[in-house]
Design a protein around this motif. Sequence first.
Motif, PDB file in Angstrom:
ATOM      1  N   LYS A  22       0.835  -1.200   0.000  1.00  0.00           N
ATOM      2  CA  LYS A  22       0.000   0.000   0.000  1.00  0.00           C
ATOM      3  C   LYS A  22       0.876   1.258   0.000  1.00  0.00           C
ATOM      4  CE  LYS A  22      -3.970  -2.031   2.397  1.00  0.00           C
ATOM      5  NZ  LYS A  22      -4.827  -1.972   3.615  1.00  0.00           N
ATOM      6  N   ILE A  23       1.988   1.221   0.710  1.00  0.00           N
ATOM      7  CA  ILE A  23       2.898   2.372   0.722  1.00  0.00           C
ATOM      8  C   ILE A  23       3.435   2.635  -0.681  1.00  0.00           C
ATOM      9  CG2 ILE A  23       5.121   3.203   1.566  1.00  0.00           C
ATOM     10  CD1 ILE A  23       4.561   1.731   4.191  1.00  0.00           C
ATOM     11  N   CYS A  24       3.878   1.580  -1.350  1.00  0.00           N
ATOM     12  CA  CYS A  24       4.409   1.741  -2.713  1.00  0.00           C
ATOM     13  C   CYS A  24       3.315   2.181  -3.679  1.00  0.00           C
ATOM     14  CB  CYS A  24       5.033   0.428  -3.182  1.00  0.00           C
ATOM     15  SG  CYS A  24       6.521  -0.046  -2.268  1.00  0.00           S
ATOM     16  N   GLU A  25       2.107   1.702  -3.488  1.00  0.00           N
ATOM     17  CA  GLU A  25       0.996   2.123  -4.349  1.00  0.00           C
ATOM     18  C   GLU A  25       0.715   3.605  -4.185  1.00  0.00           C
ATOM     19  OE1 GLU A  25      -3.744   1.043  -5.081  1.00  0.00           O
ATOM     20  OE2 GLU A  25      -2.523  -0.156  -3.705  1.00  0.00           O
ATOM     21  N   ASN A  26       0.774   4.105  -2.968  1.00  0.00           N
ATOM     22  CA  ASN A  26       0.560   5.534  -2.730  1.00  0.00           C
ATOM     23  C   ASN A  26       1.672   6.382  -3.343  1.00  0.00           C
ATOM     24  OD1 ASN A  26      -1.781   4.971  -1.258  1.00  0.00           O
ATOM     25  ND2 ASN A  26      -0.651   4.832   0.675  1.00  0.00           N
ATOM     26  N   LEU A  27       2.876   5.815  -3.449  1.00  0.00           N
ATOM     27  CA  LEU A  27       4.002   6.546  -4.023  1.00  0.00           C
ATOM     28  C   LEU A  27       4.135   6.311  -5.524  1.00  0.00           C
ATOM     29  CD1 LEU A  27       6.666   5.917  -1.226  1.00  0.00           C
ATOM     30  CD2 LEU A  27       5.428   8.039  -1.691  1.00  0.00           C
ATOM     31  N   GLY A  28       3.298   5.459  -6.096  1.00  0.00           N
ATOM     32  CA  GLY A  28       3.340   5.198  -7.527  1.00  0.00           C
ATOM     33  C   GLY A  28       4.547   4.392  -7.964  1.00  0.00           C
ATOM     34  N   MET A  29       4.944   3.432  -7.143  1.00  0.00           N
ATOM     35  CA  MET A  29       6.097   2.603  -7.483  1.00  0.00           C
ATOM     36  C   MET A  29       5.856   1.190  -6.982  1.00  0.00           C
ATOM     37  SD  MET A  29       8.747   4.259  -4.698  1.00  0.00           S
ATOM     38  CE  MET A  29      10.078   3.193  -5.183  1.00  0.00           C
ATOM     39  N   ALA A  30       6.697   0.263  -7.395  1.00  0.00           N
ATOM     40  CA  ALA A  30       6.568  -1.134  -6.995  1.00  0.00           C
ATOM     41  C   ALA A  30       7.638  -1.467  -5.971  1.00  0.00           C
ATOM     42  CB  ALA A  30       6.697  -2.049  -8.211  1.00  0.00           C
TER      43      ALA A  30
ATOM     44  N   ASP B 230      -5.747   2.743   8.374  1.00  0.00           N
ATOM     45  CA  ASP B 230      -4.622   2.526   7.470  1.00  0.00           C
ATOM     46  C   ASP B 230      -3.537   3.578   7.697  1.00  0.00           C
ATOM     47  OD1 ASP B 230      -3.017   1.615   5.482  1.00  0.00           O
ATOM     48  OD2 ASP B 230      -4.216   2.403   3.828  1.00  0.00           O
ATOM     49  N   LEU B 231      -2.323   3.105   7.965  1.00  0.00           N
ATOM     50  CA  LEU B 231      -1.174   3.998   8.160  1.00  0.00           C
ATOM     51  C   LEU B 231      -0.360   4.198   6.891  1.00  0.00           C
ATOM     52  CD1 LEU B 231       0.364   2.899  11.597  1.00  0.00           C
ATOM     53  CD2 LEU B 231      -0.853   5.013  11.113  1.00  0.00           C
ATOM     54  N   SER B 232      -0.762   3.580   5.791  1.00  0.00           N
ATOM     55  CA  SER B 232       0.076   3.611   4.588  1.00  0.00           C
ATOM     56  C   SER B 232       0.253   5.032   4.051  1.00  0.00           C
ATOM     57  CB  SER B 232      -0.516   2.707   3.513  1.00  0.00           C
ATOM     58  OG  SER B 232      -1.797   3.154   3.116  1.00  0.00           O
ATOM     59  N   PHE B 233      -0.779   5.879   4.126  1.00  0.00           N
ATOM     60  CA  PHE B 233      -0.645   7.252   3.636  1.00  0.00           C
ATOM     61  C   PHE B 233       0.344   8.045   4.488  1.00  0.00           C
ATOM     62  CE2 PHE B 233      -4.803   5.867   2.149  1.00  0.00           C
ATOM     63  CZ  PHE B 233      -4.759   6.228   0.801  1.00  0.00           C
ATOM     64  N   LEU B 234       0.279   7.855   5.805  1.00  0.00           N
ATOM     65  CA  LEU B 234       1.203   8.548   6.706  1.00  0.00           C
ATOM     66  C   LEU B 234       2.644   8.118   6.444  1.00  0.00           C
ATOM     67  CD1 LEU B 234       1.701  10.362   9.234  1.00  0.00           C
ATOM     68  CD2 LEU B 234       1.349   8.303  10.620  1.00  0.00           C
TER      69      LEU B 234
ATOM     70  N   ILE C 188       8.099   8.839   3.938  1.00  0.00           N
ATOM     71  CA  ILE C 188       9.181   8.380   3.055  1.00  0.00           C
ATOM     72  C   ILE C 188       9.469   9.421   1.977  1.00  0.00           C
ATOM     73  CG2 ILE C 188       9.760   6.654   1.300  1.00  0.00           C
ATOM     74  CD1 ILE C 188       8.349   4.580   3.044  1.00  0.00           C
ATOM     75  N   ARG C 189       8.424   9.990   1.401  1.00  0.00           N
ATOM     76  CA  ARG C 189       8.619  10.995   0.352  1.00  0.00           C
ATOM     77  C   ARG C 189       9.334  12.223   0.890  1.00  0.00           C
ATOM     78  NH1 ARG C 189       6.980  15.518  -1.750  1.00  0.00           N
ATOM     79  NH2 ARG C 189       5.708  15.968   0.080  1.00  0.00           N
ATOM     80  N   ARG C 190       8.912  12.708   2.044  1.00  0.00           N
ATOM     81  CA  ARG C 190       9.545  13.884   2.628  1.00  0.00           C
ATOM     82  C   ARG C 190      10.986  13.589   3.047  1.00  0.00           C
ATOM     83  NH1 ARG C 190       6.334  18.157   4.303  1.00  0.00           N
ATOM     84  NH2 ARG C 190       4.134  17.933   3.732  1.00  0.00           N
ATOM     85  N   ASN C 191      11.224  12.383   3.528  1.00  0.00           N
ATOM     86  CA  ASN C 191      12.582  12.020   3.898  1.00  0.00           C
ATOM     87  C   ASN C 191      13.493  11.977   2.676  1.00  0.00           C
ATOM     88  OD1 ASN C 191      14.700   9.640   4.238  1.00  0.00           O
ATOM     89  ND2 ASN C 191      14.266  10.435   6.300  1.00  0.00           N
ATOM     90  N   HIS C 192      12.984  11.475   1.558  1.00  0.00           N
ATOM     91  CA  HIS C 192      13.792  11.368   0.345  1.00  0.00           C
ATOM     92  C   HIS C 192      14.144  12.748  -0.222  1.00  0.00           C
ATOM     93  CE1 HIS C 192      15.297   9.934  -3.490  1.00  0.00           C
ATOM     94  NE2 HIS C 192      14.386  10.666  -4.121  1.00  0.00           N
ATOM     95  N   TYR C 193      13.182  13.659  -0.205  1.00  0.00           N
ATOM     96  CA  TYR C 193      13.401  14.986  -0.774  1.00  0.00           C
ATOM     97  C   TYR C 193      13.925  16.000   0.244  1.00  0.00           C
ATOM     98  CZ  TYR C 193      11.020  13.474  -5.016  1.00  0.00           C
ATOM     99  OH  TYR C 193      10.676  12.796  -6.179  1.00  0.00           O
ATOM    100  N   GLY C 194      14.120  15.584   1.481  1.00  0.00           N
ATOM    101  CA  GLY C 194      14.658  16.495   2.490  1.00  0.00           C
ATOM    102  C   GLY C 194      13.676  17.536   2.961  1.00  0.00           C
ATOM    103  N   GLU C 195      12.388  17.227   2.937  1.00  0.00           N
ATOM    104  CA  GLU C 195      11.363  18.175   3.384  1.00  0.00           C
ATOM    105  C   GLU C 195      11.078  17.987   4.874  1.00  0.00           C
ATOM    106  OE1 GLU C 195       7.938  17.775   0.951  1.00  0.00           O
ATOM    107  OE2 GLU C 195       9.028  18.002  -0.945  1.00  0.00           O
ATOM    108  N   SER C 196      10.419  18.968   5.437  1.00  0.00           N
ATOM    109  CA  SER C 196      10.101  18.937   6.866  1.00  0.00           C
ATOM    110  C   SER C 196       9.027  17.896   7.167  1.00  0.00           C
ATOM    111  CB  SER C 196       9.629  20.317   7.328  1.00  0.00           C
ATOM    112  OG  SER C 196       9.179  20.262   8.669  1.00  0.00           O
ATOM    113  N   MET C 197       9.167  17.268   8.338  1.00  0.00           N
ATOM    114  CA  MET C 197       8.178  16.289   8.804  1.00  0.00           C
ATOM    115  C   MET C 197       7.094  16.929   9.676  1.00  0.00           C
ATOM    116  SD  MET C 197       8.887  13.104   7.845  1.00  0.00           S
ATOM    117  CE  MET C 197      10.252  12.137   7.176  1.00  0.00           C
ATOM    118  N   SER C 198       7.232  18.188   9.976  1.00  0.00           N
ATOM    119  CA  SER C 198       6.300  18.833  10.912  1.00  0.00           C
ATOM    120  C   SER C 198       4.837  18.750  10.478  1.00  0.00           C
ATOM    121  CB  SER C 198       6.708  20.295  11.122  1.00  0.00           C
ATOM    122  OG  SER C 198       7.982  20.378  11.712  1.00  0.00           O
ATOM    123  N   PRO C 199       4.500  18.901   9.172  1.00  0.00           N
ATOM    124  CA  PRO C 199       3.076  18.810   8.799  1.00  0.00           C
ATOM    125  C   PRO C 199       2.423  17.474   9.124  1.00  0.00           C
ATOM    126  CG  PRO C 199       4.326  19.870   7.048  1.00  0.00           C
ATOM    127  CD  PRO C 199       5.323  19.347   8.033  1.00  0.00           C
ATOM    128  N   LEU C 200       3.207  16.422   9.291  1.00  0.00           N
ATOM    129  CA  LEU C 200       2.636  15.101   9.606  1.00  0.00           C
ATOM    130  C   LEU C 200       2.131  15.029  11.043  1.00  0.00           C
ATOM    131  CD1 LEU C 200       5.218  12.759   7.858  1.00  0.00           C
ATOM    132  CD2 LEU C 200       3.104  13.704   6.935  1.00  0.00           C
TER     133      LEU C 200
END
Length: 502
Positions: A18-26, A475-479, A484-496
Amino acid sequence: MRGTLIFAGSSCPALTGKICENLGMAPAEAELTQFSNGETSVRILTSVREKDVFVVQSGSPKINDTIMELLIMISACKGGSANKITAVLPYFPYSRQSKKKSHRGAITARMLANLLGVAGVKHVITVDLHASQMQGFFKCPVDNLHAEPLIARWIRHNVPNWKEAVVVSKNAGGTKRVTSLADALKLNFGMVTTDKKRGTNMTASMIMNHLDGIERQPLLDSIDNQVRNNSSGLENGTPAAENGHTVPFHTVADAQGSPRRANGPPARPTVNPRSPPSRTQTSLSQSSAIDELDETEADGPEYNDQRAHEVTHGRLVQGHIVPDDFPSPTTSAADASVTEEDPMTMSHASSFFAPQPHALGGSADAGASSDEEEEILKNPKVEHMITLVGDVKNRTVFIVDDMIDKPGSWIAAAETVRKRGLAKKVYCIATHAVFGADCLEQMQACDCIDAIVVTNSYPIREDKLRNASKLVVLDLSFLLAEAIRRNHYGESMSPLFLHLGD
């Protein structure tokens, strides 16, 4: 996301999908097997060179196998020249062993943090650590996400009249988590505590309660009669006589240090009737009148020695609420390890001088673990006193904790708020659905529990899901995908961590 690989451990392949599906990857390909003797074998089937690698692994019934599998996968990616390796642990194993619980115990959570660092982890993403200070065990950054915004959103959309509900902690240690959710929803909160130290000393408590109900009121009545009899002698400034004997006044100091009579109205200052009243005498007269007014108000019905309605007590035998006239077991919680020949157990003062248990140090024994407390809770020879702090009458109650493992404390708290607190509905809410042994079956069979709300951070067997009509899985997959996306791009985690509106 280019340059990113997400590997799924054997504990949670569905959540990783589900995490990979939300990110559009396998999910990245890896072969996870075991040898005939139980050894774990891992083979990475894709290139990880200079890639940003995420390994998703949660807890499972075979927790030690999943930990070893995670460590081997991290080491394999490190050996394959991965640029950065992040461990995504929705449920952090051994999180309940974050401190010494015995004199020769181990801090296993710290040891696991060291193992992850040695294996090659550069970042850790987890959800609702059992103790947030565990982040200090790691030498790498840790993102401890919270499922609270997700739970709060579900409550707002699925619970009728949720604005009148009360958030309750089933033990004193979970009050911080409960108050956080209560503040987010702007609700009142309460607490359920279980007294594990009441032994045969409960006899002393019952005696004191008996004295409170029978002997205290006649004593107060006799004092009132004495005050009335003394009032006849106030004009002459002499004590009144009672049954032919003079009853002297006793003078004590009040809260401000001023003298006053203990068994009569406050003494009036001596004033010469021929001389005009001075300013000091006038102020004394005014203060005396104010004192009389205060004492008159204090005698009103709104000031009494009755217990507050927001505190409710109940008896707990074998983990269930029993009526007040239920026969008491032969043993009680405090004296489960004390023999009946101990003379201190027969004195009501023994409860004040009994040594308190400490986790470490001193002559006391180490604190009992959760499993030991659960066994004591189910012991038919041990009685507990359970206390509900908070008004839950005709309201919906949310009992909140970080995980559901054993059913005893959950069922006891639910029965307390329903049978003693007269709550309307009870929701048991937790992040991690560990559900050890037959925990889910017992909570499903409990009539006092209306719903069990958990997340999919911990894998739940399909057969348990089919037979649990009260179970709601969020479901925690969106969170995790956004983390993971923010960690990869170096964005802030605060909005989560923010509670977004509807």
